[in-house]
Motif scaffolding. Structure first.
Motif, PDB file in Angstrom:
ATOM      1  N   ARG A   1      -8.148  -3.062  -3.460  1.00 34.12           N
ATOM      2  CA  ARG A   1      -9.118  -2.984  -2.368  1.00 34.12           C
ATOM      3  C   ARG A   1     -10.558  -3.165  -2.850  1.00 34.12           C
ATOM      4  O   ARG A   1     -11.443  -3.486  -2.057  1.00 34.12           O
ATOM      5  CB  ARG A   1      -8.996  -1.635  -1.652  1.00 34.12           C
ATOM      6  CG  ARG A   1      -7.731  -1.456  -0.847  1.00 34.12           C
ATOM      7  CD  ARG A   1      -7.628  -0.017  -0.361  1.00 34.12           C
ATOM      8  NE  ARG A   1      -6.467   0.188   0.521  1.00 34.12           N
ATOM      9  CZ  ARG A   1      -6.021   1.386   0.894  1.00 34.12           C
ATOM     10  NH1 ARG A   1      -6.642   2.488   0.448  1.00 34.12           N
ATOM     11  NH2 ARG A   1      -4.977   1.488   1.682  1.00 34.12           N
ATOM     12  N   ALA A   2     -10.802  -2.934  -4.117  1.00 35.90           N
ATOM     13  CA  ALA A   2     -12.170  -2.921  -4.643  1.00 35.90           C
ATOM     14  C   ALA A   2     -12.827  -4.292  -4.500  1.00 35.90           C
ATOM     15  O   ALA A   2     -12.193  -5.325  -4.712  1.00 35.90           O
ATOM     16  CB  ALA A   2     -12.152  -2.493  -6.109  1.00 35.90           C
ATOM     17  N   ARG A   3     -14.099  -4.282  -4.164  1.00 33.49           N
ATOM     18  CA  ARG A   3     -14.863  -5.525  -4.017  1.00 33.49           C
ATOM     19  C   ARG A   3     -15.456  -5.920  -5.363  1.00 33.49           C
ATOM     20  O   ARG A   3     -16.672  -5.883  -5.575  1.00 33.49           O
ATOM     21  CB  ARG A   3     -15.945  -5.346  -2.960  1.00 33.49           C
ATOM     22  CG  ARG A   3     -15.373  -5.027  -1.589  1.00 33.49           C
ATOM     23  CD  ARG A   3     -16.445  -4.960  -0.525  1.00 33.49           C
ATOM     24  NE  ARG A   3     -15.866  -4.759   0.795  1.00 33.49           N
ATOM     25  CZ  ARG A   3     -16.568  -4.724   1.919  1.00 33.49           C
ATOM     26  NH1 ARG A   3     -17.884  -4.881   1.875  1.00 33.49           N
ATOM     27  NH2 ARG A   3     -15.958  -4.535   3.083  1.00 33.49           N
ATOM     28  N   ILE A   4     -14.562  -6.332  -6.233  1.00 34.19           N
ATOM     29  CA  ILE A   4     -14.958  -6.638  -7.610  1.00 34.19           C
ATOM     30  C   ILE A   4     -15.732  -7.938  -7.683  1.00 34.19           C
ATOM     31  O   ILE A   4     -16.718  -8.048  -8.429  1.00 34.19           O
ATOM     32  CB  ILE A   4     -13.711  -6.689  -8.515  1.00 34.19           C
ATOM     33  CG1 ILE A   4     -13.017  -5.322  -8.533  1.00 34.19           C
ATOM     34  CG2 ILE A   4     -14.082  -7.124  -9.925  1.00 34.19           C
ATOM     35  CD1 ILE A   4     -11.699  -5.322  -9.275  1.00 34.19           C
ATOM     36  N   ILE A   5     -15.305  -8.944  -6.920  1.00 32.06           N
ATOM     37  CA  ILE A   5     -15.907 -10.267  -7.067  1.00 32.06           C
ATOM     38  C   ILE A   5     -15.993 -10.933  -5.705  1.00 32.06           C
ATOM     39  O   ILE A   5     -15.140 -10.731  -4.834  1.00 32.06           O
ATOM     40  CB  ILE A   5     -15.081 -11.138  -8.045  1.00 32.06           C
ATOM     41  CG1 ILE A   5     -15.866 -12.381  -8.462  1.00 32.06           C
ATOM     42  CG2 ILE A   5     -13.708 -11.486  -7.476  1.00 32.06           C
ATOM     43  CD1 ILE A   5     -15.304 -13.052  -9.694  1.00 32.06           C
TER      44      ILE A   5
ATOM     45  N   GLU B   1      -6.228   1.058  -4.867  1.00 37.56           N
ATOM     46  CA  GLU B   1      -7.689   1.107  -4.833  1.00 37.56           C
ATOM     47  C   GLU B   1      -8.301  -0.059  -5.612  1.00 37.56           C
ATOM     48  O   GLU B   1      -9.336  -0.600  -5.215  1.00 37.56           O
ATOM     49  CB  GLU B   1      -8.180   2.441  -5.401  1.00 37.56           C
ATOM     50  CG  GLU B   1      -7.878   3.635  -4.510  1.00 37.56           C
ATOM     51  CD  GLU B   1      -8.471   3.476  -3.115  1.00 37.56           C
ATOM     52  OE1 GLU B   1      -9.632   3.028  -3.017  1.00 37.56           O
ATOM     53  OE2 GLU B   1      -7.768   3.779  -2.138  1.00 37.56           O
ATOM     54  N   ILE B   2      -7.666  -0.446  -6.711  1.00 40.05           N
ATOM     55  CA  ILE B   2      -8.162  -1.599  -7.477  1.00 40.05           C
ATOM     56  C   ILE B   2      -8.041  -2.870  -6.642  1.00 40.05           C
ATOM     57  O   ILE B   2      -8.941  -3.722  -6.642  1.00 40.05           O
ATOM     58  CB  ILE B   2      -7.380  -1.734  -8.801  1.00 40.05           C
ATOM     59  CG1 ILE B   2      -7.710  -0.560  -9.725  1.00 40.05           C
ATOM     60  CG2 ILE B   2      -7.698  -3.055  -9.482  1.00 40.05           C
ATOM     61  CD1 ILE B   2      -6.905  -0.539 -11.006  1.00 40.05           C
TER      62      ILE B   2
ATOM     63  N   ASN C   1       0.825  -1.210   0.000  1.00 43.50           N
ATOM     64  CA  ASN C   1       0.000   0.000   0.000  1.00 43.50           C
ATOM     65  C   ASN C   1       0.860   1.261   0.000  1.00 43.50           C
ATOM     66  O   ASN C   1       0.451   2.301  -0.522  1.00 43.50           O
ATOM     67  CB  ASN C   1      -0.917   0.013   1.233  1.00 43.50           C
ATOM     68  CG  ASN C   1      -1.993  -1.046   1.156  1.00 43.50           C
ATOM     69  OD1 ASN C   1      -2.261  -1.609   0.088  1.00 43.50           O
ATOM     70  ND2 ASN C   1      -2.621  -1.331   2.287  1.00 43.50           N
ATOM     71  N   GLU C   2       2.053   1.170   0.602  1.00 42.27           N
ATOM     72  CA  GLU C   2       2.946   2.330   0.676  1.00 42.27           C
ATOM     73  C   GLU C   2       3.798   2.480  -0.572  1.00 42.27           C
ATOM     74  O   GLU C   2       4.301   3.570  -0.837  1.00 42.27           O
ATOM     75  CB  GLU C   2       3.846   2.192   1.904  1.00 42.27           C
ATOM     76  CG  GLU C   2       3.082   2.081   3.226  1.00 42.27           C
ATOM     77  CD  GLU C   2       4.000   1.741   4.390  1.00 42.27           C
ATOM     78  OE1 GLU C   2       5.211   1.547   4.145  1.00 42.27           O
ATOM     79  OE2 GLU C   2       3.517   1.687   5.538  1.00 42.27           O
ATOM     80  N   LYS C   3       3.961   1.392  -1.338  1.00 49.54           N
ATOM     81  CA  LYS C   3       4.877   1.425  -2.479  1.00 49.54           C
ATOM     82  C   LYS C   3       4.166   1.573  -3.819  1.00 49.54           C
ATOM     83  O   LYS C   3       4.702   2.198  -4.740  1.00 49.54           O
ATOM     84  CB  LYS C   3       5.715   0.138  -2.506  1.00 49.54           C
ATOM     85  CG  LYS C   3       6.535  -0.111  -1.235  1.00 49.54           C
ATOM     86  CD  LYS C   3       7.598   0.958  -1.033  1.00 49.54           C
ATOM     87  CE  LYS C   3       8.438   0.656   0.205  1.00 49.54           C
ATOM     88  NZ  LYS C   3       9.468   1.703   0.438  1.00 49.54           N
ATOM     89  N   LEU C   4       2.988   0.987  -3.958  1.00 50.27           N
ATOM     90  CA  LEU C   4       2.297   0.976  -5.247  1.00 50.27           C
ATOM     91  C   LEU C   4       1.567   2.293  -5.488  1.00 50.27           C
ATOM     92  O   LEU C   4       1.224   3.011  -4.538  1.00 50.27           O
ATOM     93  CB  LEU C   4       1.304  -0.186  -5.290  1.00 50.27           C
ATOM     94  CG  LEU C   4       1.901  -1.593  -5.220  1.00 50.27           C
ATOM     95  CD1 LEU C   4       0.791  -2.637  -5.203  1.00 50.27           C
ATOM     96  CD2 LEU C   4       2.842  -1.842  -6.401  1.00 50.27           C
TER      97      LEU C   4
END
Length: 436
Positions: free
Chosen positions: A135-139, A132-133, A123-126
Protein backbone atom coordinates in the motif's frame (compact mmCIF):
# COMPACT_ATOMS: atom_id res chain seq x y z
CA UNK A 1 47.60 -19.11 -39.43
CA UNK A 2 44.54 -16.86 -39.25
CA UNK A 3 44.22 -14.81 -36.11
CA UNK A 4 41.08 -15.30 -33.99
CA UNK A 5 38.49 -12.50 -34.06
CA UNK A 6 38.69 -9.85 -31.42
CA UNK A 7 35.70 -9.69 -29.11
CA UNK A 8 34.62 -6.29 -27.92
CA UNK A 9 34.40 -6.09 -24.16
CA UNK A 10 32.23 -3.56 -22.51
CA UNK A 11 34.48 -1.01 -20.83
CA UNK A 12 34.50 -0.90 -17.09
CA UNK A 13 32.77 2.11 -15.58
CA UNK A 14 34.05 3.68 -12.45
CA UNK A 15 30.77 5.43 -11.69
CA UNK A 16 28.59 2.34 -11.98
CA UNK A 17 28.25 1.67 -8.27
CA UNK A 18 27.76 5.36 -7.58
CA UNK A 19 24.82 5.62 -9.97
CA UNK A 20 23.01 2.72 -8.33
CA UNK A 21 23.62 4.16 -4.86
CA UNK A 22 22.39 7.59 -5.99
CA UNK A 23 19.21 6.10 -7.46
CA UNK A 24 18.40 4.10 -4.33
CA UNK A 25 19.22 7.09 -2.11
CA UNK A 26 16.92 9.33 -4.13
CA UNK A 27 13.92 6.99 -3.85
CA UNK A 28 14.60 6.23 -0.19
CA UNK A 29 15.09 9.82 0.91
CA UNK A 30 12.00 10.99 -0.98
CA UNK A 31 9.92 8.34 0.79
CA UNK A 32 10.95 9.92 4.11
CA UNK A 33 8.29 12.56 3.44
CA UNK A 34 5.78 9.93 4.67
CA UNK A 35 7.89 8.59 7.56
CA UNK A 36 9.73 11.63 8.86
CA UNK A 37 9.00 14.95 7.14
CA UNK A 38 11.66 16.76 9.17
CA UNK A 39 14.42 14.39 7.98
CA UNK A 40 13.05 14.62 4.44
CA UNK A 41 13.29 18.41 4.47
CA UNK A 42 16.89 18.12 5.63
CA UNK A 43 18.19 15.28 3.47
CA UNK A 44 16.49 15.90 0.11
CA UNK A 45 18.08 19.34 -0.55
CA UNK A 46 21.42 17.94 0.61
CA UNK A 47 21.17 15.04 -1.84
CA UNK A 48 20.29 17.30 -4.77
CA UNK A 49 23.10 19.68 -3.86
CA UNK A 50 25.64 16.86 -3.79
CA UNK A 51 24.45 15.44 -7.12
CA UNK A 52 24.38 18.87 -8.79
CA UNK A 53 27.85 19.80 -7.56
CA UNK A 54 29.25 16.43 -8.65
CA UNK A 55 27.77 16.86 -12.13
CA UNK A 56 29.11 20.41 -12.53
CA UNK A 57 32.57 19.33 -11.39
CA UNK A 58 32.61 16.56 -14.00
CA UNK A 59 31.66 18.82 -16.91
CA UNK A 60 35.24 20.03 -17.72
CA UNK A 61 36.51 16.44 -17.73
CA UNK A 62 33.80 14.98 -19.96
CA UNK A 63 35.35 13.86 -23.25
CA UNK A 64 32.32 13.38 -25.46
CA UNK A 65 30.81 16.83 -25.95
CA UNK A 66 31.24 16.58 -29.72
CA UNK A 67 29.18 13.40 -29.70
CA UNK A 68 26.57 15.16 -27.57
CA UNK A 69 26.52 17.99 -30.09
CA UNK A 70 25.73 15.51 -32.89
CA UNK A 71 22.83 14.18 -30.85
CA UNK A 72 21.45 17.66 -30.09
CA UNK A 73 19.32 17.93 -33.25
CA UNK A 74 17.60 14.50 -32.80
CA UNK A 75 17.13 15.44 -29.13
CA UNK A 76 15.32 18.69 -30.01
CA UNK A 77 13.21 17.07 -32.72
CA UNK A 78 12.26 14.22 -30.38
CA UNK A 79 11.25 16.71 -27.70
CA UNK A 80 9.03 18.62 -30.15
CA UNK A 81 7.45 15.36 -31.28
CA UNK A 82 6.81 14.22 -27.70
CA UNK A 83 5.30 17.58 -26.67
CA UNK A 84 3.04 17.52 -29.73
CA UNK A 85 1.91 14.00 -28.83
CA UNK A 86 1.23 15.09 -25.24
CA UNK A 87 -0.84 18.05 -26.48
CA UNK A 88 -2.99 15.77 -28.64
CA UNK A 89 -3.35 13.35 -25.74
CA UNK A 90 -4.48 16.13 -23.37
CA UNK A 91 -7.14 17.26 -25.87
CA UNK A 92 -8.29 13.65 -26.19
CA UNK A 93 -8.43 13.18 -22.41
CA UNK A 94 -10.79 16.13 -21.98
CA UNK A 95 -12.81 15.13 -25.04
CA UNK A 96 -13.64 11.58 -23.93
CA UNK A 97 -14.81 12.92 -20.58
CA UNK A 98 -16.87 15.75 -22.07
CA UNK A 99 -18.60 13.91 -24.92
CA UNK A 100 -20.89 11.83 -22.68
CA UNK A 101 -21.56 14.47 -20.02
CA UNK A 102 -21.32 14.33 -16.23
CA UNK A 103 -24.59 12.44 -15.75
CA UNK A 104 -23.19 9.43 -17.62
CA UNK A 105 -20.05 9.40 -15.51
CA UNK A 106 -21.99 9.62 -12.26
CA UNK A 107 -24.46 6.89 -13.22
CA UNK A 108 -22.18 4.35 -14.91
CA UNK A 109 -20.63 1.80 -12.52
CA UNK A 110 -17.01 0.66 -12.90
CA UNK A 111 -16.22 -2.47 -14.87
CA UNK A 112 -15.53 -5.70 -12.96
CA UNK A 113 -11.78 -6.06 -12.47
CA UNK A 114 -10.34 -9.41 -11.39
CA UNK A 115 -7.04 -7.73 -10.49
CA UNK A 116 -8.80 -5.57 -7.91
CA UNK A 117 -10.51 -8.64 -6.48
CA UNK A 118 -7.18 -10.46 -6.24
CA UNK A 119 -5.49 -7.62 -4.36
CA UNK A 120 -8.39 -7.42 -1.90
CA UNK A 121 -8.13 -11.18 -1.35
CA UNK A 122 -4.37 -10.91 -0.78
CA UNK A 123 -5.01 -8.30 1.91
CA UNK A 124 -6.75 -11.06 3.89
CA UNK A 125 -4.08 -13.71 3.28
CA UNK A 126 -0.72 -11.92 3.42
CA UNK A 127 1.03 -10.74 6.61
CA UNK A 128 -0.05 -7.20 7.61
CA UNK A 129 3.47 -5.81 7.21
CA UNK A 130 3.60 -7.01 3.59
CA UNK A 131 0.18 -5.52 2.88
CA UNK A 132 1.37 -2.18 4.27
CA UNK A 133 4.43 -2.30 2.00
CA UNK A 134 2.20 -2.93 -1.00
CA UNK A 135 0.00 0.00 0.00
CA UNK A 136 2.93 2.35 0.62
CA UNK A 137 3.41 5.22 -1.83
CA UNK A 138 7.04 4.42 -2.43
CA UNK A 139 7.32 5.62 -6.01
CA UNK A 140 5.31 7.75 -8.42
CA UNK A 141 5.44 9.24 -11.88
CA UNK A 142 7.97 11.96 -11.06
CA UNK A 143 10.31 9.40 -9.48
CA UNK A 144 10.56 7.44 -12.73
CA UNK A 145 11.17 10.64 -14.70
CA UNK A 146 13.92 11.64 -12.28
CA UNK A 147 15.50 8.19 -12.40
CA UNK A 148 15.80 8.53 -16.17
CA UNK A 149 17.29 12.02 -15.86
CA UNK A 150 19.86 10.62 -13.41
CA UNK A 151 20.63 7.87 -15.93
CA UNK A 152 21.19 10.47 -18.66
CA UNK A 153 23.44 12.59 -16.44
CA UNK A 154 25.53 9.55 -15.56
CA UNK A 155 27.38 9.83 -18.90
CA UNK A 156 29.42 12.50 -17.13
CA UNK A 157 30.74 9.76 -14.84
CA UNK A 158 31.13 7.10 -17.58
CA UNK A 159 28.37 5.01 -16.00
CA UNK A 160 26.59 4.65 -19.36
CA UNK A 161 27.80 5.10 -22.92
CA UNK A 162 27.68 8.51 -24.54
CA UNK A 163 25.79 10.35 -25.87
CA UNK A 164 23.39 11.11 -23.05
CA UNK A 165 21.34 13.34 -25.34
CA UNK A 166 21.01 10.42 -27.75
CA UNK A 167 19.56 8.24 -25.00
CA UNK A 168 17.19 11.04 -23.99
CA UNK A 169 16.14 11.57 -27.62
CA UNK A 170 15.24 7.92 -28.01
CA UNK A 171 13.35 7.97 -24.69
CA UNK A 172 11.26 10.98 -25.72
CA UNK A 173 10.65 9.69 -29.24
CA UNK A 174 9.45 6.34 -27.86
CA UNK A 175 7.33 8.18 -25.30
CA UNK A 176 5.74 10.24 -28.07
CA UNK A 177 4.83 7.14 -30.07
CA UNK A 178 3.41 5.50 -26.95
CA UNK A 179 1.31 8.54 -26.12
CA UNK A 180 -0.12 8.77 -29.63
CA UNK A 181 -1.06 5.08 -29.64
CA UNK A 182 -2.57 5.47 -26.19
CA UNK A 183 -4.74 8.40 -27.32
CA UNK A 184 -5.97 6.37 -30.29
CA UNK A 185 -6.81 3.48 -27.95
CA UNK A 186 -8.84 5.33 -25.31
CA UNK A 187 -10.62 7.56 -27.83
CA UNK A 188 -11.71 4.52 -29.84
CA UNK A 189 -13.72 2.97 -26.99
CA UNK A 190 -14.79 5.04 -23.97
CA UNK A 191 -14.62 3.05 -20.74
CA UNK A 192 -16.14 4.10 -17.39
CA UNK A 193 -13.79 5.26 -14.69
CA UNK A 194 -12.91 3.02 -11.73
CA UNK A 195 -13.66 6.18 -9.71
CA UNK A 196 -17.22 7.27 -10.68
CA UNK A 197 -17.03 10.54 -8.68
CA UNK A 198 -13.89 11.74 -10.44
CA UNK A 199 -15.49 13.60 -13.35
CA UNK A 200 -17.78 15.71 -11.15
CA UNK A 201 -14.91 16.58 -8.83
CA UNK A 202 -12.44 17.57 -11.54
CA UNK A 203 -14.36 18.74 -14.62
CA UNK A 204 -17.00 21.38 -15.32
CA UNK A 205 -18.27 19.91 -18.59
CA UNK A 206 -22.04 19.90 -19.38
CA UNK A 207 -24.19 17.28 -17.73
CA UNK A 208 -25.85 16.19 -20.98
CA UNK A 209 -24.18 14.21 -23.76
CA UNK A 210 -22.83 15.94 -26.83
CA UNK A 211 -25.26 15.95 -29.82
CA UNK A 212 -23.07 13.32 -31.49
CA UNK A 213 -23.53 10.99 -28.52
CA UNK A 214 -27.25 11.81 -28.34
CA UNK A 215 -27.70 10.65 -31.93
CA UNK A 216 -25.29 7.75 -32.24
CA UNK A 217 -25.05 6.30 -28.69
CA UNK A 218 -27.83 7.24 -26.26
CA UNK A 219 -30.82 5.73 -28.17
CA UNK A 220 -29.07 2.35 -28.37
CA UNK A 221 -27.22 2.29 -25.05
CA UNK A 222 -29.64 0.22 -22.93
CA UNK A 223 -32.47 -1.07 -25.12
CA UNK A 224 -31.57 -4.54 -26.41
CA UNK A 225 -34.22 -4.32 -29.17
CA UNK A 226 -32.73 -1.03 -30.36
CA UNK A 227 -29.28 -2.59 -30.42
CA UNK A 228 -30.59 -5.57 -32.42
CA UNK A 229 -32.33 -3.21 -34.86
CA UNK A 230 -29.24 -1.11 -35.51
CA UNK A 231 -27.14 -4.26 -36.02
CA UNK A 232 -29.63 -5.50 -38.64
CA UNK A 233 -30.04 -2.20 -40.52
CA UNK A 234 -26.73 -0.42 -39.77
CA UNK A 235 -28.46 2.98 -39.81
CA UNK A 236 -28.77 5.46 -36.93
CA UNK A 237 -32.53 5.87 -36.64
CA UNK A 238 -32.75 7.44 -33.18
CA UNK A 239 -33.72 11.06 -32.64
CA UNK A 240 -31.36 13.38 -30.78
CA UNK A 241 -32.51 14.63 -27.42
CA UNK A 242 -33.73 18.16 -26.87
CA UNK A 243 -30.93 19.26 -24.58
CA UNK A 244 -29.62 22.81 -24.54
CA UNK A 245 -27.07 24.06 -27.04
CA UNK A 246 -23.47 23.91 -25.83
CA UNK A 247 -21.77 27.16 -24.85
CA UNK A 248 -19.52 28.59 -27.60
CA UNK A 249 -16.43 30.42 -26.30
CA UNK A 250 -14.50 33.11 -28.12
CA UNK A 251 -11.22 31.32 -28.80
CA UNK A 252 -10.62 32.83 -32.21
CA UNK A 253 -8.94 30.40 -34.58
CA UNK A 254 -9.13 27.65 -31.92
CA UNK A 255 -12.95 27.71 -31.72
CA UNK A 256 -13.08 24.32 -33.44
CA UNK A 257 -11.85 22.80 -30.16
CA UNK A 258 -15.12 23.73 -28.45
CA UNK A 259 -16.84 20.63 -29.87
CA UNK A 260 -14.15 18.46 -28.28
CA UNK A 261 -13.49 20.29 -25.00
CA UNK A 262 -17.13 21.43 -24.35
CA UNK A 263 -16.41 24.36 -21.99
CA UNK A 264 -19.16 25.70 -19.74
CA UNK A 265 -20.10 29.33 -19.16
CA UNK A 266 -17.93 29.47 -16.02
CA UNK A 267 -14.92 28.33 -18.07
CA UNK A 268 -15.71 30.41 -21.15
CA UNK A 269 -13.43 33.30 -20.21
CA UNK A 270 -10.44 30.96 -19.82
CA UNK A 271 -8.09 30.17 -22.71
CA UNK A 272 -8.49 26.73 -24.26
CA UNK A 273 -5.14 25.54 -22.93
CA UNK A 274 -6.28 26.30 -19.37
CA UNK A 275 -8.90 23.59 -19.73
CA UNK A 276 -6.20 21.12 -20.78
CA UNK A 277 -4.09 21.99 -17.77
CA UNK A 278 -7.02 21.14 -15.48
CA UNK A 279 -7.64 17.82 -17.22
CA UNK A 280 -4.84 16.07 -15.33
CA UNK A 281 -4.97 12.36 -15.92
CA UNK A 282 -8.60 12.37 -17.04
CA UNK A 283 -11.60 10.70 -15.45
CA UNK A 284 -12.39 7.93 -17.90
CA UNK A 285 -10.45 4.74 -17.82
CA UNK A 286 -7.64 5.52 -20.24
CA UNK A 287 -6.40 2.34 -21.87
CA UNK A 288 -3.47 1.98 -21.46
CA UNK A 289 -1.86 3.55 -18.37
CA UNK A 290 0.37 6.54 -19.11
CA UNK A 291 2.02 6.27 -15.69
CA UNK A 292 2.99 2.68 -16.36
CA UNK A 293 4.29 3.55 -19.83
CA UNK A 294 6.70 6.06 -18.26
CA UNK A 295 7.72 3.52 -15.62
CA UNK A 296 8.37 0.74 -18.14
CA UNK A 297 10.33 2.96 -20.54
CA UNK A 298 12.51 4.12 -17.64
CA UNK A 299 13.12 0.52 -16.59
CA UNK A 300 13.93 -0.51 -20.17
CA UNK A 301 16.40 2.36 -20.54
CA UNK A 302 18.13 1.41 -17.28
CA UNK A 303 18.26 -2.25 -18.22
CA UNK A 304 19.78 -1.58 -21.65
CA UNK A 305 22.16 1.24 -20.75
CA UNK A 306 23.18 0.26 -17.22
CA UNK A 307 21.97 -3.20 -16.17
CA UNK A 308 22.94 -4.70 -12.83
CA UNK A 309 21.01 -5.06 -9.59
CA UNK A 310 19.76 -1.48 -9.70
CA UNK A 311 17.86 -2.21 -12.90
CA UNK A 312 16.30 -5.25 -11.25
CA UNK A 313 15.26 -3.03 -8.34
CA UNK A 314 13.65 -0.54 -10.74
CA UNK A 315 11.63 -3.37 -12.30
CA UNK A 316 10.45 -4.29 -8.80
CA UNK A 317 9.36 -0.68 -8.33
CA UNK A 318 7.50 -0.90 -11.67
CA UNK A 319 5.59 -3.93 -10.37
CA UNK A 320 4.86 -2.14 -7.10
CA UNK A 321 3.59 0.91 -8.98
CA UNK A 322 1.35 -1.27 -11.17
CA UNK A 323 -0.38 -2.95 -8.25
CA UNK A 324 -0.88 0.43 -6.59
CA UNK A 325 -2.50 1.84 -9.74
CA UNK A 326 -4.96 -1.08 -9.59
CA UNK A 327 -5.34 -1.07 -5.81
CA UNK A 328 -6.14 2.65 -5.65
CA UNK A 329 -8.41 2.35 -8.71
CA UNK A 330 -6.60 4.80 -10.93
CA UNK A 331 -6.65 2.11 -13.63
CA UNK A 332 -8.07 -1.30 -14.38
CA UNK A 333 -5.68 -4.25 -14.45
CA UNK A 334 -5.80 -4.46 -18.24
CA UNK A 335 -4.49 -0.87 -18.50
CA UNK A 336 -1.34 -1.72 -16.56
CA UNK A 337 -0.77 -5.04 -18.32
CA UNK A 338 -1.09 -3.52 -21.80
CA UNK A 339 1.15 -0.59 -20.78
CA UNK A 340 3.91 -3.04 -19.79
CA UNK A 341 3.58 -4.87 -23.10
CA UNK A 342 3.60 -1.64 -25.08
CA UNK A 343 6.53 -0.12 -23.20
CA UNK A 344 8.74 -3.16 -23.77
CA UNK A 345 7.59 -3.53 -27.38
CA UNK A 346 8.09 0.13 -28.35
CA UNK A 347 11.54 0.32 -26.73
CA UNK A 348 12.62 -2.79 -28.61
CA UNK A 349 11.18 -1.51 -31.89
CA UNK A 350 12.89 1.88 -31.71
CA UNK A 351 16.19 0.12 -31.09
CA UNK A 352 15.97 -1.43 -34.56
CA UNK A 353 16.24 1.89 -36.37
CA UNK A 354 17.64 4.31 -33.77
CA UNK A 355 20.94 5.40 -35.32
CA UNK A 356 22.88 7.43 -32.78
CA UNK A 357 24.35 4.67 -30.66
CA UNK A 358 24.18 1.73 -33.06
CA UNK A 359 26.11 3.53 -35.82
CA UNK A 360 29.02 4.09 -33.49
CA UNK A 361 29.02 0.39 -32.63
CA UNK A 362 29.19 -0.62 -36.29
CA UNK A 363 31.99 1.87 -36.96
CA UNK A 364 33.94 0.56 -34.00
CA UNK A 365 33.63 -3.03 -35.18
CA UNK A 366 34.68 -2.05 -38.70
CA UNK A 367 37.74 -0.22 -37.42
CA UNK A 368 38.63 -3.13 -35.14
CA UNK A 369 38.63 -5.45 -38.13
CA UNK A 370 41.11 -3.15 -39.89
CA UNK A 371 43.54 -3.04 -36.96
CA UNK A 372 42.99 -6.62 -35.82
CA UNK A 373 46.24 -7.98 -37.16
CA UNK A 374 48.21 -5.09 -35.71
CA UNK A 375 46.60 -5.60 -32.30
CA UNK A 376 47.38 -9.31 -32.32
CA UNK A 377 50.99 -8.69 -33.34
CA UNK A 378 51.42 -5.99 -30.69
CA UNK A 379 49.97 -8.33 -28.07
CA UNK A 380 52.41 -11.08 -29.13
CA UNK A 381 55.29 -8.60 -28.88
CA UNK A 382 54.04 -7.46 -25.49
CA UNK A 383 53.95 -3.91 -26.88
CA UNK A 384 51.22 -2.43 -24.71
CA UNK A 385 51.96 1.09 -25.89
CA UNK A 386 51.19 0.02 -29.45
CA UNK A 387 47.96 -1.66 -28.29
CA UNK A 388 46.90 1.52 -26.52
CA UNK A 389 47.54 3.67 -29.60
CA UNK A 390 45.60 1.32 -31.86
CA UNK A 391 42.62 1.33 -29.51
CA UNK A 392 42.77 5.14 -29.36
CA UNK A 393 42.62 5.17 -33.17
CA UNK A 394 39.44 3.07 -32.98
CA UNK A 395 37.80 5.59 -30.63
CA UNK A 396 38.86 8.54 -32.79
CA UNK A 397 37.48 6.82 -35.90
CA UNK A 398 34.12 6.24 -34.20
CA UNK A 399 33.46 9.62 -32.61
CA UNK A 400 35.54 11.86 -34.80
CA UNK A 401 37.94 13.05 -32.18
CA UNK A 402 35.56 13.41 -29.24
CA UNK A 403 38.26 12.17 -26.90
CA UNK A 404 39.08 15.80 -26.27
CA UNK A 405 37.86 17.86 -23.38
CA UNK A 406 35.90 20.97 -24.38
CA UNK A 407 38.38 23.66 -25.36
CA UNK A 408 36.67 25.97 -27.83
CA UNK A 409 34.31 28.68 -26.67
CA UNK A 410 31.48 27.22 -28.71
CA UNK A 411 31.88 23.82 -27.07
CA UNK A 412 31.99 25.37 -23.60
CA UNK A 413 28.83 27.30 -24.46
CA UNK A 414 27.12 24.12 -25.65
CA UNK A 415 28.10 22.17 -22.54
CA UNK A 416 26.93 24.96 -20.24
CA UNK A 417 23.64 25.35 -22.13
CA UNK A 418 23.06 21.58 -21.99
CA UNK A 419 23.54 21.45 -18.21
CA UNK A 420 21.34 24.54 -17.67
CA UNK A 421 18.60 23.21 -19.95
CA UNK A 422 18.59 19.85 -18.20
CA UNK A 423 18.29 21.49 -14.78
CA UNK A 424 15.30 23.51 -16.07
CA UNK A 425 13.73 20.27 -17.37
CA UNK A 426 14.24 18.68 -13.95
CA UNK A 427 12.46 21.56 -12.22
CA UNK A 428 9.61 21.49 -14.75
CA UNK A 429 9.27 17.73 -14.30
CA UNK A 430 8.81 18.23 -10.56
CA UNK A 431 6.27 21.04 -10.99
CA UNK A 432 4.20 19.50 -13.80
CA UNK A 433 4.04 16.01 -12.28
CA UNK A 434 3.50 17.07 -8.68
CA UNK A 435 -0.16 15.98 -8.92
CA UNK A 436 0.70 12.64 -10.52
Amino acid sequence: MRSPPISRRRPSRGGSVGLGIAAIAYVGIDYLRHLSPSWHELLQPALWAVLAIAAVIRVPFYKHWSLELRAAVPFILSMIFMLSALLLEMISVRSVTAVLGLDWHNATPPLPDVGQWLLLALNEKLPPILVEIMRARIIGLHHFLMLFIMLGFSVLFNSVEAPGLGLAARYMFTMGIGRLLRAVAFVSTILPSPRPWCASARFQVPRDPHPWAQKYYVPYAKDSNAIRHIIQHDVAYGVSGENGVDFRPNWGSMNFLADFLRPTVSEGASPWYYLLKRAGGGCNDLLYSGHMLVAVLTAMAWTEAYGGYTSALIWMLVAHSAQREIRERHHYSVDCIVAIYMGVFLWRITRLFWPIKDNSRYKRLSKLEKVQNGLVQAAKDDDMERVRKLLEEVDEEVVGGVGEKPKSGAMWLFSGATIFFTIVVVLLAFVLTSDG
